[in-house]
Design a protein around this motif. Sequence first.
Motif, PDB file in Angstrom:
ATOM      1  N   LEU A 118       2.971  -1.473  -2.210  1.00 18.42           N
ATOM      2  CA  LEU A 118       3.035  -2.490  -0.656  1.00 18.42           C
ATOM      3  C   LEU A 118       3.942  -3.056   0.098  1.00 18.42           C
ATOM      4  O   LEU A 118       4.217  -2.030   1.545  1.00 18.42           O
ATOM      5  CB  LEU A 118       1.825  -3.326  -1.403  1.00 18.42           C
ATOM      6  N   LYS A 119       4.588  -2.646  -0.880  1.00 16.86           N
ATOM      7  CA  LYS A 119       5.988  -3.094   0.128  1.00 16.86           C
ATOM      8  C   LYS A 119       6.627  -1.285   0.689  1.00 16.86           C
ATOM      9  O   LYS A 119       7.589  -1.364   1.525  1.00 16.86           O
ATOM     10  CB  LYS A 119       7.329  -3.350  -0.937  1.00 16.86           C
ATOM     11  N   LYS A 120       6.742  -0.598  -0.299  1.00 17.55           N
ATOM     12  CA  LYS A 120       6.794   0.755  -0.143  1.00 17.55           C
ATOM     13  C   LYS A 120       6.192   1.091   1.745  1.00 17.55           C
ATOM     14  O   LYS A 120       6.396   1.805   1.673  1.00 17.55           O
ATOM     15  CB  LYS A 120       6.947   1.692  -1.370  1.00 17.55           C
ATOM     16  N   GLU A 121       4.830   0.996   0.632  1.00 18.50           N
ATOM     17  CA  GLU A 121       3.597   1.661   2.331  1.00 18.50           C
ATOM     18  C   GLU A 121       4.019   1.102   3.199  1.00 18.50           C
ATOM     19  O   GLU A 121       3.565   1.292   4.898  1.00 18.50           O
ATOM     20  CB  GLU A 121       2.494   0.917   1.569  1.00 18.50           C
ATOM     21  N   GLU A 122       4.506  -0.358   3.358  1.00 13.49           N
ATOM     22  CA  GLU A 122       4.692  -1.301   4.681  1.00 13.49           C
ATOM     23  C   GLU A 122       6.013  -0.964   5.047  1.00 13.49           C
ATOM     24  O   GLU A 122       6.376  -1.044   6.750  1.00 13.49           O
ATOM     25  CB  GLU A 122       5.232  -2.877   3.978  1.00 13.49           C
ATOM     26  N   ALA A 123       7.080  -0.802   4.656  1.00 18.12           N
ATOM     27  CA  ALA A 123       8.145   0.131   5.061  1.00 18.12           C
ATOM     28  C   ALA A 123       7.974   1.651   5.719  1.00 18.12           C
ATOM     29  O   ALA A 123       8.396   2.006   6.319  1.00 18.12           O
ATOM     30  CB  ALA A 123       8.966   0.605   3.771  1.00 18.12           C
TER      31      ALA A 123
END
Length: 137
Positions: A131-136
């Motif tokens: 999810l952090k990768k997706e937000e970045a």
Amino acid sequence: MKQLSKLQSTLFLIGGVLMVVGAGCYAFLVAQQVVCWVYLVGALIFASMQVNQTYEGNNPTIKRLKRIMTTADIFFVLSGLLMVDSAYMFLRDSFSDTVTYLNLIYNKWVLMLLVAAILEMYTMHRIGSELKKEEAE
């Protein structure tokens, strides 16, 4: 990930606490015929709230991890059912002899709980990082 409402988050937390209290008390031989039900109720609440937390995106990795998390929830509930059986020995009469029952069923809830906990920790960590990768992006 779809966020849970305040009530759902509270139920999720209560379910987790009931699971910990139930498993801990059962392992330390404290009122096993009562706390097995406490664990089972907690597992059912925890699993149902976690299944309600859906992923609405298109990332196939997160979808796969969510399916693994659902498998872990099933193992939590099966662990509770096996814990209840270990306390009451409901399934003992289904086997031809007690030794087979003891080898196959009795106290196997620990193994199910271990597998479920490992899957749960793995998927929670990986979903968080995905999810952090997706937000970045």
